[in-house]
Write a protein that holds these residues in place. Structure first.
Motif, PDB file in Angstrom:
ATOM      1  N   ASN A 148     -53.512   8.518  25.332  1.00 28.39           N
ATOM      2  CA  ASN A 148     -52.899   8.947  26.591  1.00 28.39           C
ATOM      3  C   ASN A 148     -51.737   8.068  27.022  1.00 28.39           C
ATOM      4  N   ASN A 150     -47.778   7.165  26.505  1.00 27.09           N
ATOM      5  CA  ASN A 150     -46.559   7.792  26.022  1.00 27.09           C
ATOM      6  C   ASN A 150     -45.971   7.017  24.839  1.00 27.09           C
ATOM      7  N   ASN A 588     -41.065   7.740  31.346  1.00 28.30           N
ATOM      8  CA  ASN A 588     -42.336   7.715  32.072  1.00 28.30           C
ATOM      9  C   ASN A 588     -42.064   7.879  33.557  1.00 28.30           C
ATOM     10  N   ASP A 590     -44.195   7.788  37.280  1.00 24.72           N
ATOM     11  CA  ASP A 590     -45.447   7.530  37.997  1.00 24.72           C
ATOM     12  C   ASP A 590     -45.302   7.958  39.451  1.00 24.72           C
ATOM     13  N   ALA A 599     -50.367  10.541  39.940  1.00 23.83           N
ATOM     14  CA  ALA A 599     -50.019  11.313  38.745  1.00 23.83           C
ATOM     15  C   ALA A 599     -49.094  10.491  37.864  1.00 23.83           C
ATOM     16  N   ALA A 601     -46.750  11.027  34.110  1.00 26.36           N
ATOM     17  CA  ALA A 601     -46.314  11.904  33.021  1.00 26.36           C
ATOM     18  C   ALA A 601     -45.324  11.138  32.169  1.00 26.36           C
ATOM     19  N   TRP A 634     -49.997  13.089  30.086  1.00 28.45           N
ATOM     20  CA  TRP A 634     -50.060  13.154  31.535  1.00 28.45           C
ATOM     21  C   TRP A 634     -51.471  12.799  32.015  1.00 28.45           C
ATOM     22  N   SER A 635     -51.537  12.413  33.270  1.00 32.58           N
ATOM     23  CA  SER A 635     -52.822  12.237  33.934  1.00 32.58           C
ATOM     24  C   SER A 635     -52.621  12.466  35.427  1.00 32.58           C
ATOM     25  N   THR A 650     -56.550  14.636  32.319  1.00 34.27           N
ATOM     26  CA  THR A 650     -55.658  13.958  31.373  1.00 34.27           C
ATOM     27  C   THR A 650     -55.351  14.877  30.211  1.00 34.27           C
ATOM     28  N   ASN A 652     -52.502  15.493  26.483  1.00 30.06           N
ATOM     29  CA  ASN A 652     -51.329  15.160  25.679  1.00 30.06           C
ATOM     30  C   ASN A 652     -50.876  16.391  24.914  1.00 30.06           C
TER      31      ASN A 652
END
Length: 764
Positions: A148, A150, A588, A590, A599, A601, A634-635, A650, A652
């Motif tokens: 998870n 990147n 990235n 956040d 979140a 990604a 992502w999460s 979560t 990918n």
């Protein structure tokens, strides 16, 4: 007159509304100095502002009520303070003292420069992942946890034994150095097992550097670094436990216990036990979908309290693992036989790591590690028995030179003894274990040009007892804006790597293909450039948005790339007659909203290829096998704080990868499809330190096609006909001229499953 009454009424309403508001004014200081550009916001409201050059902020026209005032600034812990605006207290004057603002421990990194510095001040971009991140998708080992992140992909290299490595920005596992507490003990023979069996209860954080770091860490750190930082006994809970099971009958346990030995020695003990003993074949190819494992890992770390808070720690770990994968009817009596196929690997491993700061005025530290790895395995009828011992010692001198120079000077010695039953350790038919001595010296100077600019210069010299002298220079530059919300980093440097084929590439051991070396392999060399930009936004309502973008480019000489395509019955190793490139960009993002929603990604687009001589002197571009051009992760997390419940989603996404098909008649696709793994979890927290969690993994139930193992029904090639040249001849029962091959693998075979676990932490 009616209009006049209306106007008066409007004015009275406005005055009334104005009268029901107040103001909050405050001063924020750090060690007596004003903190400028800090964000002051009332949580969950649109009220917000920033401090001025005197550290002063003011929020006006705040409606009566009780609020949570949040002060946030990069590099410091947030301050949260309750404030009330009412008729009796319509003006609040606050002073937030130095003691309330200390550098955040979670922002400290050591991997980029071998020094403990805040992440913001590090001229080398370092990513930090804490246990909170990994708990969003709990898994039984660190190898799977990294899926998870990147730009990082755990790659399975064998459909049968399920061993794998970690890809960083498209570069395979051997290009990544994996360390525990800064010691390079997970390498060589243990590369594919090193991330299993690290008790999660002991992990403080994982630091990741993407890009070469050979100047400080030597060979193997060409593609990047993964440094597992274990907890200090002083900061660990007295007791911690995490027990989890899945609907596939997997069972994982993590335990941690802190205790004292006398007055000056603190100790932290950890245990990880993983068990899966249920042969499962949901794709119907006759082989286990995932390997069966029985693994136990024991870890103990001692920390000695010394005068002037000098460092002295010693840790030890022992790992035992017994795994097998193959035809579902396999039992131990078939081990090594040609009746029922299986790949069975038994591993015994010990490790010792430590650090001792010399009792003198200067800050000189000796770090050491040693490990022994014993592998007893069969790949079908092919035995592979190997023993590796590595000893490592390093002395560093951390020295300030004036106001602007921060020096680190060091010397290191690495000794590797390796022996196996393959031709790799044989000369003229007799056994000849490989012994490599690798002494080196290095120096770096971190230069503060001014308050906003830093320069890091580094140089390392190693002498490899087989390959001779190797020089690796490095340069890093960092610019930080005055308000510290913008950071730009750039780096350029050199890396090198000495390949160990039989310890790194399990396809060479499966017995399905003949291993061929066309020349004596030379060390690989690389040149790399990275540009990284970080932007942080502190919104006035208490929300936070962070952006982190990187562009990378690596150019290789002498790269060693296994050739699976020239001959489907062989793996041909040689130094590349050409060059290779890894380039791309990553981003990235956040989000942390004031209402509790978080979140993250990330996405990476890359192009990894080599240019090979086609025999006529022309260099032909070829895409690297098992390397995607796009990956995304992502999460999303949300906490219902009143009831102690949180939810984590979560996932990918991976783009198509070129796959190792067995020649032009192989009917399987040459590229993988787009694929994704997605997971959801609910966690209920109780006030006594207890947590219960559960959820679903692989929600979309994605698995590769059932023909991922070629000719799974004939694993010993008993029904394959070979010609005089060794090539497979098409026959009625083998019309596509295939042989048994498990290397066509890009995703795990494990489909949808549920999981349930319980955690407990007792702090004292």
């Amino acid at each position: 007159m009616k209009k006049l009454y209306t106007l008066l009424a409007f004015v009275l309403v406005q005055l009334s509304a104005y009268a029901q508001t107040g103001s909050i004014r405050g001063t924020v200081t750090v060690k007596g100095k004003p903190l400028e550009f800090a964000t002051a916001a009332l949580k969950g409201t649109p009220y917000g502002t920033t401090t001025n050059e005197l550290g002063v902020f003011e929020l006006k026209n705040v409606k009566y009520g009780t609020y949570q005032l949040v002060i946030s600034s990069i590099g410091y812990r947030n301050i949260t303070k309750a404030v009330t605006i009412s008729e009796a207290k319509f003006f609040q004057e606050l002073t937030l003292q130095t003691e309330e603002l200390e550098n955040s421990l979670s922002e400290v990194v050591v991997t980029g420069t071998m020094k403990e510095v805040s992440k913001l001040d590090s001229p080398v971009p370092v990513e930090i992942y804490t246990p909170v991140f990994f708990k969003r998708n709990p898994v039984p080992n660190l190898f799977e946890s990294l899926q998870n992140i990147n730009g990082i992909r755990p790659q399975l290299n064998c459909n049968v034994c399920n061993t794998g490595d970690i890809h960083i920005n498209g570069l395979e596992g051997p290009y990544t150095m994996i360390m525990i507490d800064g010691m390079p003990i997970v390498s060589g023979l243990s590369t594919v097992y090193g991330l299993s069996g690290i008790p999660s209860a002991l992990i403080e954080r994982v630091e990741i550097v993407k890009g070469p770091a050979s100047t400080l860490y030597g060979s193997e750190a060409v593609g990047g670094l993964i440094n597992v930082i274990t907890k200090k006994p002083s900061s660990a809970p007295l007791v911690s436990a995490d027990v989890m099971g899945t609907s596939w009958s997997e069972f994982n346990t993590d335990l941690g216990v802190k205790y004292r030995l006398g007055e000056k020695v603190q100790s932290l003990f950890g245990l990880n036990y993983f068990n899966f003993q249920q042969p499962t074949d949901k794709n119907g190819d006759g082989f286990t979908d995932i390997t069966l494992q029985n693994r136990i890992s024991l870890f103990n770390k001692f920390s000695v309290e010394r005068k002037d808070n000098r460092l002295f720690t010693v840790g030890a770990r022992y790992v035992y693992e017994d795994r097998w994968g193959g035809q579902t009817q396999w039992t131990p009596k078939y081990r090594g036989s040609n009746e029922v196929y299986a790949e069975t690997i038994q591993t015994k491993r010990w490790e010792v790591i430590g650090a001792y700061q010399l009792p003198i005025k200067e800050k000189i530290t000796f770090q050491f590690s040693a490990n022994g790895h014993n592998q007893d395995s069969y790949y079908g009828t092919t035995p592979f028995n190997a023993l590796q011992t590595i000893a490592f010692g390093q002395l560093t001198w951390d020295k300030k030179a004036g106001e602007n120079h921060d020096l680190l000077i060091g010397t290191a010695l690495r000794y590797t003894h390796y022996d196996d039953n393959t031709p790799a350790t044989a000369i003229d038919g007799r056994n000849a274990p490989s012994v490599v001595k690798l002494p080196g010296i290095f120096a770096q100077d971190e230069i503060s040009l001014n308050a906003n600019n830093k320069l890091l210069l580094g140089l390392r010299y190693d002498y490899n007892s087989i390959h001779g002298s190797i020089l690796t220079p490095r340069l890093n530059y960092k610019w930080t804006s005055t308000d510290k919300k913008n950071v730009l980093r750039a780096s350029f440097g050199n890396g090198y790597r000495v390949a160990n084929v039989f310890t790194e590439d399990h396809a060479a051991l499966t017995g399905a293909r003949q291993v061929v070396f066309t020349e004596e392999l030379k060390p690989e060399r690389s040149w790399n450039g990275n540009v990284n930009y970080v932007r942080k936004f502190f919104l006035t309502n208490g929300s936070f948005i962070g952006l982190d973008a990187t562009a990378f480019y690596t150019y290789f000489n002498n790269r060693i790339i296994p050739d699976y395509l020239t001959d489907p019955n062989k793996i041909i190793y040689s130094n590349l007659a050409g060059n290779a490139v890894s380039r791309g960009i990553s981003l990235n993002v956040d989000f942390s909203f004031a209402n509790g929603l978080k979140a993250m990604a990330g996405a990476t687009a890359m192009d990894v290829f080599q240019r090979e001589d086609d025999g006529s002197g022309e260099l032909v571009k070829m895409t690297q096998l098992l390397t995607e051009k796009f990956t995304g992760v992502w999460s999303v997390s949300y906490s219902f704080q009143r009831i102690g419940l949180s939810i984590d989603y979560t996932g990918n996404l991976y783009g198509p990868m070129k796959l190792p098909i067995l020649g032009p008649m192989d009917p399987r696709p040459a590229y993988s499809p787009w694929w994704s793994l997605q997971n959801i979890q609910l966690t209920k927290k109780f006030n006594n330190g207890l947590e219960i969690y559960g959820g679903v993994k692989n929600l979309l139930n994605f698995t590769p096609t059932r023909d991922a193992i070629a000719r799974a029904f004939d694993p010993f090639d008993k029904q394959v006909t070979f010609g005089a040249d060794g090539q497979v001849i098409p026959t009625p029962n083998n019309p596509n001229a295939l042989t048994f091959d498990p290397s066509y693998v890009y995703a795990p075979n494990q489909g949808i499953r549920t999981f349930l676990g319980i955690r407990y932490n007792l702090f004292k």
